[in-house]
Design a protein around this motif. Structure first.
Motif, short mmCIF file in Angstrom:
data_model
loop_
_atom_site.label_atom_id
_atom_site.label_comp_id
_atom_site.label_asym_id
_atom_site.label_seq_id
_atom_site.Cartn_x
_atom_site.Cartn_y
_atom_site.Cartn_z
N GLY A 1 3.12 11.36 -10.56
CA GLY A 1 2.72 12.65 -10.43
C GLY A 1 1.83 12.92 -9.82
O GLY A 1 0.93 14.00 -10.32
N ARG A 2 0.94 12.22 -9.36
CA ARG A 2 -0.46 12.56 -8.76
C ARG A 2 -0.46 11.75 -7.56
O ARG A 2 0.00 11.11 -7.31
CB ARG A 2 -1.79 11.97 -9.67
N ASP A 3 -1.87 12.28 -6.31
CA ASP A 3 -2.38 11.84 -5.41
C ASP A 3 -3.13 10.58 -5.41
O ASP A 3 -4.22 11.05 -5.33
CB ASP A 3 -1.72 12.84 -4.29
N PHE B 1 0.93 -1.15 0.22
CA PHE B 1 0.20 -0.10 0.27
C PHE B 1 0.72 0.86 0.22
O PHE B 1 0.29 2.13 -0.71
CB PHE B 1 -0.67 0.46 1.10
N ALA B 2 1.57 1.41 0.76
CA ALA B 2 2.62 2.61 0.94
C ALA B 2 3.40 2.58 -0.23
O ALA B 2 3.72 3.90 -0.96
CB ALA B 2 4.22 2.03 1.91
N ILE B 3 3.84 1.41 -1.33
CA ILE B 3 4.57 1.97 -2.24
C ILE B 3 3.35 2.72 -2.92
O ILE B 3 3.80 2.99 -4.71
CB ILE B 3 5.09 0.18 -2.78
N VAL B 4 2.29 1.81 -3.37
CA VAL B 4 1.02 2.45 -4.64
C VAL B 4 1.45 4.00 -4.40
O VAL B 4 1.31 4.59 -5.18
CB VAL B 4 -0.45 2.01 -4.17
N PHE B 5 1.25 4.50 -2.69
CA PHE B 5 1.13 5.93 -2.39
C PHE B 5 2.24 6.75 -2.90
O PHE B 5 2.04 7.53 -3.50
CB PHE B 5 0.42 6.44 -1.31
N LEU B 6 3.23 6.19 -2.67
CA LEU B 6 4.30 6.16 -3.12
C LEU B 6 4.89 6.96 -4.80
O LEU B 6 4.96 7.82 -5.15
CB LEU B 6 5.77 6.10 -2.75
N VAL B 7 4.65 5.63 -4.89
CA VAL B 7 4.53 5.59 -6.87
C VAL B 7 3.34 6.68 -7.22
O VAL B 7 3.64 7.13 -8.40
CB VAL B 7 4.58 4.32 -7.60
N ALA C 1 -0.26 21.50 -1.78
CA ALA C 1 0.21 21.20 -1.04
C ALA C 1 -0.59 20.28 -0.11
O ALA C 1 -0.13 19.00 0.56
CB ALA C 1 0.69 22.87 -0.59
N ILE C 2 -1.70 20.18 0.86
CA ILE C 2 -2.43 19.73 1.38
C ILE C 2 -2.77 18.43 1.31
O ILE C 2 -1.85 17.08 2.13
CB ILE C 2 -3.44 19.99 2.37
N TRP C 3 -2.69 17.53 -0.60
CA TRP C 3 -2.95 16.61 -1.03
C TRP C 3 -1.36 15.95 -0.30
O TRP C 3 -1.63 14.68 -0.91
CB TRP C 3 -3.23 16.85 -2.21
N ALA C 4 -0.54 16.60 -0.78
CA ALA C 4 0.45 16.44 -0.96
C ALA C 4 1.02 15.60 0.30
O ALA C 4 1.56 14.74 0.29
CB ALA C 4 1.45 16.57 -1.76
N ARG C 5 1.06 16.57 1.14
CA ARG C 5 0.91 15.85 2.57
C ARG C 5 0.18 15.04 3.15
O ARG C 5 1.25 14.07 3.44
CB ARG C 5 0.80 17.09 3.66
N LEU C 6 -0.72 14.44 3.00
CA LEU C 6 -1.99 13.22 3.31
C LEU C 6 -1.34 12.85 3.07
O LEU C 6 -1.67 10.79 3.12
CB LEU C 6 -2.79 13.54 2.57
N ASN C 7 -1.03 12.00 1.73
CA ASN C 7 -0.02 11.65 0.32
C ASN C 7 1.32 10.75 1.28
O ASN C 7 1.19 9.74 1.55
CB ASN C 7 0.09 11.91 -0.63
N TRP C 8 1.46 11.95 1.68
CA TRP C 8 2.89 11.27 1.60
C TRP C 8 2.82 10.35 3.62
O TRP C 8 3.16 9.75 3.93
CB TRP C 8 4.13 12.49 2.32
N ALA C 9 1.89 11.34 4.22
CA ALA C 9 1.25 10.83 5.97
C ALA C 9 1.06 9.14 5.65
O ALA C 9 1.14 8.13 6.63
CB ALA C 9 -0.06 11.25 5.81
#
Length: 220
Positions: free
Chosen positions: A126-128, A114-120, A143-151
């Motif tokens: 180039g999308r969250d 799951f983490a890899i899917v979010f990372l890739v 920027a908020i979507w990007a932070r949530l994705n990294w979370a």
């Protein structure tokens, strides 16, 4: 309905394990008699029998879940396909080698997948992924979507390590309890925390200025 389907394999695993763990001698005899042809050496020890039977149940339940969704022409999510692949491979290894190690690694491999899917989705596409799932309902800054994705990447990575720690430092019964209740509780808390974070960054609804009248008040 979807929530029930998502949690059904996990609940069946837990119920089967608890039932067999309280009757280890019966579980060993049952597994040997009915699954001996699938097991290396043809005999299942009493200590391993509960998790072996629970593994077989969760494999069947996951396959049935996919078959049901396909038969009813519903979408099978990528996460479910990944779960099916992992439970098939790791579950088969658990049964053949009658070793609980393989199935204990399955949740960690799933969380890391799951983490890899979010990372890739972020780095390669180039999308969250979270934005793709919720973007039609929530309007948030990029920027908020990007932070949530990294979370989510960080959360699933940490959850994978937590599963391995519990698997190797506690009993199989404690691991089963953590797998069902501990992980579920952590996910609920994380989702709630993300919900609160998103709420802070949602655009405020514009309100009419004081004294402004609606169209009907301007009728002659």
């Amino acid at each position: 309905m979807k929530l029930l389907l998502d949690f059904l394999p996990l609940l069946l695993f837990f119920v089967t394990f608890k039932y067999a763990d309280g009757r280890q001698d019966w579980a060993a005899a049952f597994a040997t008699d009915h699954l001996g042809f699938l097991v290396s050496g043809g005999k299942v020890d009493a200590e391993v029998a509960p998790v072996l039977l629970a593994t077989l149940v969760v494999m069947v339940a996951t396959v049935a879940q996919v078959v049901f969704l396909k038969a009813t022409r519903r979408k099978v999510d990528l996460m479910l396909w990944i779960s099916l692949a992992l439970v098939t491979v790791m579950g088969s290894a658990t049964i053949y080698f009658h070793s609980e190690t393989f199935i204990k690694w399955k949740p960690t491999m799933l969380y890391w997948a799951f983490a890899i899917v979010f990372l890739v989705s972020r780095l390669a596409l180039g999308r969250d992924l979270l934005r793709k799932m919720l973007g039609g309902e929530l309007q948030l800054p990029d920027a908020i979507w990007a932070r949530l994705n990294w979370a989510w990447v960080s959360f699933f990575t940490a959850l994978g390590f937590a599963n391995i720690y519990v698997a190797y430092h506690f009993t199989t019964e404690a691991w089963a309890n953590f797998k069902v209740f501990g992980v579920t509780g952590l996910i609920v808390l994380f989702v709630l925390a993300q919900g609160l974070y998103m709420a802070r960054h949602l655009p405020e609804t514009a309100e009419p200025a004081d004294g402004a009248a609606g169209p009907e008040k301007h009728q002659p």
